[in-house]
Design a protein around this motif. Structure first.
Motif, PDB file in Angstrom:
ATOM      1  N   GLY A 282       0.780  -1.225   0.000  1.00  0.00           N
ATOM      2  CA  GLY A 282       0.000   0.000   0.000  1.00  0.00           C
ATOM      3  C   GLY A 282       0.813   1.276   0.000  1.00  0.00           C
ATOM      4  N   GLU A 283       0.130   2.329  -0.393  1.00  0.00           N
ATOM      5  CA  GLU A 283       0.679   3.685  -0.356  1.00  0.00           C
ATOM      6  C   GLU A 283      -0.233   4.492   0.553  1.00  0.00           C
ATOM      7  OE1 GLU A 283       0.576   6.220  -4.038  1.00  0.00           O
ATOM      8  OE2 GLU A 283       2.729   5.851  -3.922  1.00  0.00           O
ATOM      9  N   ILE A 284       0.307   5.026   1.643  1.00  0.00           N
ATOM     10  CA  ILE A 284      -0.507   5.729   2.636  1.00  0.00           C
ATOM     11  C   ILE A 284      -1.156   6.967   2.031  1.00  0.00           C
ATOM     12  CG2 ILE A 284      -0.468   6.995   4.825  1.00  0.00           C
ATOM     13  CD1 ILE A 284       1.825   5.182   5.708  1.00  0.00           C
ATOM     14  N   LYS A 285      -2.454   7.106   2.285  1.00  0.00           N
ATOM     15  CA  LYS A 285      -3.198   8.262   1.792  1.00  0.00           C
ATOM     16  C   LYS A 285      -3.665   9.174   2.922  1.00  0.00           C
ATOM     17  CE  LYS A 285      -2.706   7.393  -2.498  1.00  0.00           C
ATOM     18  NZ  LYS A 285      -1.881   8.298  -3.324  1.00  0.00           N
ATOM     19  N   THR A 286      -4.042   8.595   4.067  1.00  0.00           N
ATOM     20  CA  THR A 286      -4.463   9.418   5.201  1.00  0.00           C
ATOM     21  C   THR A 286      -3.905   8.838   6.497  1.00  0.00           C
ATOM     22  OG1 THR A 286      -6.539   8.232   5.616  1.00  0.00           O
ATOM     23  CG2 THR A 286      -6.608  10.063   4.045  1.00  0.00           C
ATOM     24  N   ILE A 287      -3.634   9.725   7.451  1.00  0.00           N
ATOM     25  CA  ILE A 287      -3.145   9.335   8.778  1.00  0.00           C
ATOM     26  C   ILE A 287      -3.994  10.041   9.830  1.00  0.00           C
ATOM     27  CG2 ILE A 287      -1.203   9.419  10.404  1.00  0.00           C
ATOM     28  CD1 ILE A 287       0.679   9.351   8.003  1.00  0.00           C
ATOM     29  N   ASN A 288      -4.588   9.248  10.724  1.00  0.00           N
ATOM     30  CA  ASN A 288      -5.392   9.812  11.810  1.00  0.00           C
ATOM     31  C   ASN A 288      -4.462  10.074  13.002  1.00  0.00           C
ATOM     32  OD1 ASN A 288      -7.215  10.515  13.751  1.00  0.00           O
ATOM     33  ND2 ASN A 288      -8.472   8.665  13.582  1.00  0.00           N
TER      34      ASN A 288
ATOM     35  N   VAL B  45     -10.286  -2.815   0.496  1.00  0.00           N
ATOM     36  CA  VAL B  45      -9.376  -3.915   0.823  1.00  0.00           C
ATOM     37  C   VAL B  45      -9.177  -3.954   2.329  1.00  0.00           C
ATOM     38  CG1 VAL B  45      -7.006  -4.770   0.548  1.00  0.00           C
ATOM     39  CG2 VAL B  45      -8.215  -3.808  -1.411  1.00  0.00           C
ATOM     40  N   ASP B  46      -9.143  -5.167   2.904  1.00  0.00           N
ATOM     41  CA  ASP B  46      -9.015  -5.306   4.361  1.00  0.00           C
ATOM     42  C   ASP B  46      -7.772  -4.602   4.893  1.00  0.00           C
ATOM     43  OD1 ASP B  46     -11.341  -6.671   4.685  1.00  0.00           O
ATOM     44  OD2 ASP B  46     -10.429  -8.660   4.684  1.00  0.00           O
ATOM     45  N   CYS B  47      -6.611  -4.928   4.318  1.00  0.00           N
ATOM     46  CA  CYS B  47      -5.393  -4.282   4.797  1.00  0.00           C
ATOM     47  C   CYS B  47      -4.276  -4.351   3.753  1.00  0.00           C
ATOM     48  CB  CYS B  47      -4.928  -4.885   6.122  1.00  0.00           C
ATOM     49  SG  CYS B  47      -4.663  -6.650   6.112  1.00  0.00           S
ATOM     50  N   TYR B  48      -3.349  -3.437   3.911  1.00  0.00           N
ATOM     51  CA  TYR B  48      -2.198  -3.349   3.021  1.00  0.00           C
ATOM     52  C   TYR B  48      -0.900  -3.432   3.822  1.00  0.00           C
ATOM     53  CZ  TYR B  48      -4.818  -1.880  -1.151  1.00  0.00           C
ATOM     54  OH  TYR B  48      -5.650  -1.832  -2.238  1.00  0.00           O
ATOM     55  N   ASN B  49       0.120  -3.963   3.184  1.00  0.00           N
ATOM     56  CA  ASN B  49       1.469  -4.006   3.724  1.00  0.00           C
ATOM     57  C   ASN B  49       2.169  -2.709   3.317  1.00  0.00           C
ATOM     58  OD1 ASN B  49       4.005  -4.788   4.626  1.00  0.00           O
ATOM     59  ND2 ASN B  49       4.403  -6.159   2.900  1.00  0.00           N
ATOM     60  N   ILE B  50       2.695  -1.981   4.298  1.00  0.00           N
ATOM     61  CA  ILE B  50       3.356  -0.703   4.031  1.00  0.00           C
ATOM     62  C   ILE B  50       4.844  -0.827   4.339  1.00  0.00           C
ATOM     63  CG2 ILE B  50       3.385   1.775   4.511  1.00  0.00           C
ATOM     64  CD1 ILE B  50       0.695   0.851   3.453  1.00  0.00           C
ATOM     65  N   ASN B  51       5.697  -0.317   3.463  1.00  0.00           N
ATOM     66  CA  ASN B  51       7.119  -0.272   3.760  1.00  0.00           C
ATOM     67  C   ASN B  51       7.332   0.509   5.055  1.00  0.00           C
ATOM     68  OD1 ASN B  51       9.767   1.543   3.480  1.00  0.00           O
ATOM     69  ND2 ASN B  51      10.150  -0.401   2.464  1.00  0.00           N
ATOM     70  N   ALA B  52       8.040  -0.089   6.015  1.00  0.00           N
ATOM     71  CA  ALA B  52       8.151   0.514   7.350  1.00  0.00           C
ATOM     72  C   ALA B  52       8.912   1.837   7.334  1.00  0.00           C
ATOM     73  CB  ALA B  52       8.830  -0.464   8.304  1.00  0.00           C
ATOM     74  N   ASP B  53       9.939   1.958   6.477  1.00  0.00           N
ATOM     75  CA  ASP B  53      10.672   3.219   6.386  1.00  0.00           C
ATOM     76  C   ASP B  53       9.757   4.333   5.892  1.00  0.00           C
ATOM     77  OD1 ASP B  53      13.213   2.168   7.163  1.00  0.00           O
ATOM     78  OD2 ASP B  53      13.476   1.336   5.162  1.00  0.00           O
ATOM     79  N   THR B  54       8.997   4.016   4.840  1.00  0.00           N
ATOM     80  CA  THR B  54       8.068   5.000   4.284  1.00  0.00           C
ATOM     81  C   THR B  54       6.999   5.377   5.306  1.00  0.00           C
ATOM     82  OG1 THR B  54       8.404   4.053   2.076  1.00  0.00           O
ATOM     83  CG2 THR B  54       6.475   5.453   2.394  1.00  0.00           C
ATOM     84  N   ALA B  55       6.471   4.375   6.008  1.00  0.00           N
ATOM     85  CA  ALA B  55       5.446   4.641   7.025  1.00  0.00           C
ATOM     86  C   ALA B  55       5.980   5.568   8.105  1.00  0.00           C
ATOM     87  CB  ALA B  55       4.972   3.328   7.646  1.00  0.00           C
ATOM     88  N   ALA B  56       7.204   5.319   8.556  1.00  0.00           N
ATOM     89  CA  ALA B  56       7.806   6.161   9.603  1.00  0.00           C
ATOM     90  C   ALA B  56       7.934   7.607   9.134  1.00  0.00           C
ATOM     91  CB  ALA B  56       9.166   5.608  10.000  1.00  0.00           C
ATOM     92  N   GLY B  57       8.369   7.785   7.883  1.00  0.00           N
ATOM     93  CA  GLY B  57       8.504   9.141   7.345  1.00  0.00           C
ATOM     94  C   GLY B  57       7.175   9.853   7.242  1.00  0.00           C
ATOM     95  N   GLU B  58       6.160   9.133   6.770  1.00  0.00           N
ATOM     96  CA  GLU B  58       4.824   9.730   6.622  1.00  0.00           C
ATOM     97  C   GLU B  58       4.235  10.084   7.988  1.00  0.00           C
ATOM     98  OE1 GLU B  58       3.320  10.558   3.919  1.00  0.00           O
ATOM     99  OE2 GLU B  58       4.169   9.381   2.285  1.00  0.00           O
ATOM    100  N   ILE B  59       4.411   9.197   8.959  1.00  0.00           N
ATOM    101  CA  ILE B  59       3.882   9.454  10.304  1.00  0.00           C
ATOM    102  C   ILE B  59       4.598  10.636  10.941  1.00  0.00           C
ATOM    103  CG2 ILE B  59       3.785   8.495  12.656  1.00  0.00           C
ATOM    104  CD1 ILE B  59       3.230   5.745  11.289  1.00  0.00           C
ATOM    105  N   ALA B  60       5.912  10.734  10.728  1.00  0.00           N
ATOM    106  CA  ALA B  60       6.677  11.852  11.287  1.00  0.00           C
ATOM    107  C   ALA B  60       6.169  13.186  10.746  1.00  0.00           C
ATOM    108  CB  ALA B  60       8.165  11.677  10.965  1.00  0.00           C
TER     109      ALA B  60
END
Length: 265
Positions: free
Chosen positions: A121-127, A153-168
């Protein structure tokens, strides 16, 4: 709420994190930082896939995620890896809680390239309110990079490095740390202590930065462009800080001439 610091723990480091690492988390809290941990789990996922005789392949550095692979990814990341980190944090007196990106609508994503990558997956929104609430009650969130699908879709696998950057970026974090099995970005065997985002791109072009380090530094650059002060590549086998200084390769945004002029004015 204090200064938020997002810490991404690589999957290859989970079993090698030392007591000094966990002590550093406490030290960061003492300095007024609010840690948010995002973790990977590649080696553990590989091991479980092998045990279950499920074939897996990588496309452009990303794990092609079929239905079978997704089930294992979710089981390992949100199960054993997350629980292990939380247990160790609790043992050090650090109140924490494991969640995955599908909990409470934390992360929503859509397919990056369904035909070639499957459920990557590619993150689109973060709550971000979910994380803020956990921080407010004194908990360190330990986040598994799994996201709900905005496309049903139930769930997606997200690259952890990318997820960390997006969350930051979403949290307006002051710093982003990537905890790895090396002391920082290396050139000719020597660690680079300070580097700018533009110098990072040059190091990629010349081949000094390659492989799994590329998504880390690209996530760091994304965070800097989102307003973060600095990103740091650090080792999980050593303390993350000495005094008030981060230990590792510090990546900062290169200040443009126009930006400098504006600051002077």
């Amino acid at each position: 709420m204090g200064k938020i610091i997002v810490i991404k723990c690589g999957g290859s480091m989970i079993d090698s994190l030392t007591d000094e690492f966990y002590e550093s988390i406490k030290n960061l809290q003492a300095l007024g930082y609010q840690p948010v941990i995002v973790h990977g789990g590649g080696p553990a996922i590989n091991s479980m896939l092998d045990k279950m005789n499920i074939k897996s392949e990588f496309v452009n550095g990303l794990r092609k995620t079929t239905d079978e692979v997704m089930n294992v990814v979710e089981m390992v990341l949100s199960g054993s890896i997350s629980n292990k980190l939380v247990r160790h944090l609790q043992m050090q007196g650090i109140a924490s809680i494991g969640i995955n990106g599908a909990d409470s609508g934390l992360l929503y994503a859509e397919a990056k390239d369904l035909s070639n990558l499957g459920f990557v997956g590619e993150i689109k929104t973060i709550n971000k309110d979910v994380i803020h609430k956990l921080i407010t009650i004194g908990l360190v969130p330990v986040i598994s990079p799994i996201a709900s699908g905005i496309d049903g879709v139930d769930c997606y696998n997200i690259n952890a490095d990318t997820a960390a950057g997006e969350i930051a970026v979403a949290l307006d974090a002051q710093k982003l740390l990537f905890v790895t099995d090396v002391p920082g970005v290396l050139k000719n065997g020597n660690m680079i202590k300070d580097v700018t985002n533009k110098e990072i791109l040059a190091l990629i072009d010349e081949g000094t930065i390659s492989g799994g380090m590329i998504p880390k530094v690209m996530a760091a650059i994304h965070g800097l462009e989102g307003g973060m002060t600095e990103a740091v590549i650090v080792s999980g086998k050593k303390p993350l800080i000495e005094g008030t200084d981060m230990v590792g390769t510090i990546i900062r945004k290169e200040v443009e001439v126009s930006e400098t002029h504006e600051q002077i004015i």
